[in-house]
Design an enzyme around this catalytic site. Structure first.
Site, short mmCIF file in Angstrom:
data_model
loop_
_atom_site.label_atom_id
_atom_site.label_comp_id
_atom_site.label_asym_id
_atom_site.label_seq_id
_atom_site.Cartn_x
_atom_site.Cartn_y
_atom_site.Cartn_z
N ILE A 249 68.56 -12.30 -55.06
CA ILE A 249 69.14 -13.02 -53.91
C ILE A 249 70.50 -12.40 -53.55
O ILE A 249 70.83 -12.24 -52.37
CB ILE A 249 69.27 -14.53 -54.21
CG1 ILE A 249 67.89 -15.12 -54.53
CG2 ILE A 249 69.88 -15.26 -53.01
CD1 ILE A 249 67.89 -16.58 -54.93
N ASP B 250 78.38 -7.28 -61.03
CA ASP B 250 77.16 -7.62 -61.75
C ASP B 250 77.34 -7.07 -63.17
O ASP B 250 77.96 -6.03 -63.35
CB ASP B 250 75.95 -6.96 -61.07
CG ASP B 250 74.65 -7.65 -61.39
OD1 ASP B 250 74.04 -8.24 -60.48
OD2 ASP B 250 74.22 -7.60 -62.58
N ASN B 251 76.84 -7.81 -64.16
CA ASN B 251 76.96 -7.29 -65.53
C ASN B 251 75.74 -6.48 -65.94
O ASN B 251 75.65 -6.04 -67.09
CB ASN B 251 77.23 -8.42 -66.53
CG ASN B 251 76.00 -9.29 -66.77
OD1 ASN B 251 74.97 -9.12 -66.13
ND2 ASN B 251 76.13 -10.24 -67.69
N ASN C 91 70.32 -8.12 -65.73
CA ASN C 91 68.98 -8.24 -65.13
C ASN C 91 68.90 -7.42 -63.84
O ASN C 91 68.32 -7.86 -62.84
CB ASN C 91 68.68 -9.73 -64.84
CG ASN C 91 67.20 -9.97 -64.59
OD1 ASN C 91 66.35 -9.26 -65.13
ND2 ASN C 91 66.88 -10.96 -63.77
N TYR D 257 68.93 -24.58 -68.93
CA TYR D 257 69.25 -23.84 -67.71
C TYR D 257 69.63 -24.80 -66.58
O TYR D 257 70.66 -24.64 -65.91
CB TYR D 257 68.06 -22.96 -67.28
CG TYR D 257 68.23 -22.37 -65.90
CD1 TYR D 257 69.23 -21.43 -65.65
CD2 TYR D 257 67.43 -22.76 -64.83
CE1 TYR D 257 69.41 -20.89 -64.39
CE2 TYR D 257 67.60 -22.23 -63.57
CZ TYR D 257 68.59 -21.29 -63.35
OH TYR D 257 68.78 -20.78 -62.10
N SER E 274 70.03 -24.48 -58.36
CA SER E 274 68.61 -24.31 -58.66
C SER E 274 67.91 -25.66 -58.55
O SER E 274 68.51 -26.71 -58.84
CB SER E 274 68.49 -23.79 -60.10
OG SER E 274 67.22 -24.07 -60.61
N LYS F 87 73.33 -25.41 -64.46
CA LYS F 87 73.53 -25.41 -63.02
C LYS F 87 74.20 -26.72 -62.57
O LYS F 87 75.07 -26.73 -61.70
CB LYS F 87 72.19 -25.22 -62.30
CG LYS F 87 71.64 -23.80 -62.40
CD LYS F 87 72.49 -22.81 -61.60
CE LYS F 87 71.92 -21.41 -61.60
NZ LYS F 87 72.80 -20.44 -60.92
#
Ligand SMILES: O=c1ccn([C@@H]2O[C@H](COP(=O)(O)OP(=O)(O)O[C@H]3O[C@H](CO)[C@H](O)[C@H](O)[C@H]3O)[C@@H](O)[C@H]2O)c(=O)[nH]1
Length: 167
Positions: free
Chosen positions: A18, A37-38, A41, A157, A133, A161
């Site tokens: 996204i 970004d690390n 992913n 998770y 989410s 959020k």
């Protein structure tokens, strides 16, 4: 002329699914974008592809490999540029994995967001768009889910959020 001409936007998780699409849309609307970004992913080839898609707008886009938990890294970026807004996508996002590794999810997603907010506060920036989410609603009583539905996250998770949105 775009509706975001002159705006400088900081995007976390900007190489993700996204995030990368959002960055391109922001560029289309005239914004300047610094994305981090690390790479947990994502791949640097995503950035190469984004540059190609952005064409001559790519000179308004900067990427730094940086983790949201890295306060010094974030501070260095914020010292060099003034941002109008943060759009926050960075986070681990696998529901099943979060059940196996709850502490990793709380530390990374929730604590990382607190670190990001601390840096924003240090630089007087109050505007954040946060990517949440549908997992914050747990098992909803009705679908489609609306924002009026009860918040009942059932996974670590989903709880990260929920906590992040509350922060
Ligand atoms: O601590 C982290 C964790 C992840 N990432 C990066 O953040 C990006 C997240 O993108 P994904 O492609 O993994 O996720 P999506 O774009 O599909 O997910 C988006 O929508 C999700 C809806 O559940 C969540 O809101 C999530 O945070 C948001 O990025 C990845 O590049 C990953 O490398 C970080 O930079 N830091």
């Amino acid at each position: 002329m775009g509706s975001l001409d002159g705006k400088n936007i900081f995007v976390t998780g900007g190489l993700g699914f996204i995030g990368s699409h959002t960055v391109l849309v922001l560029l289309d609307h005239g914004a300047k974008v610094h994305l981090i970004d690390n790479m947990s992913n994502s791949f640097i080839r995503v950035y190469d592809h984004m540059k190609k898609l952005a064409g001559d707008k790519a000179d308004r886009m900067t990427f730094t490999q940086c983790d949201i938990n890295d306060k010094d890294g974030l501070t260095k970026i914020f010292e060099k540029e003034t941002f109008d807004c943060v759009i926050h996508f960075a986070g681990f996002k696998a529901v099943g994995e979060s059940v196996d590794k709850p502490l990793e999810y709380y530390r990374n997603n929730f604590v990382g967001t607190v670190v990001l907010l601390e840096v924003m506060r240090q630089f007087g920036l109050k505007n954040m768009v946060f990517s949440s989410s549908c997992t914050v609603y747990g098992l909803p009583e009705e679908v489609p889910i609306t924002e009026a539905a009860a918040l009942k996250a059932i996974s670590p998770y989903g709880r990260t959020k929920l906590f992040q949105a509350g922060a």
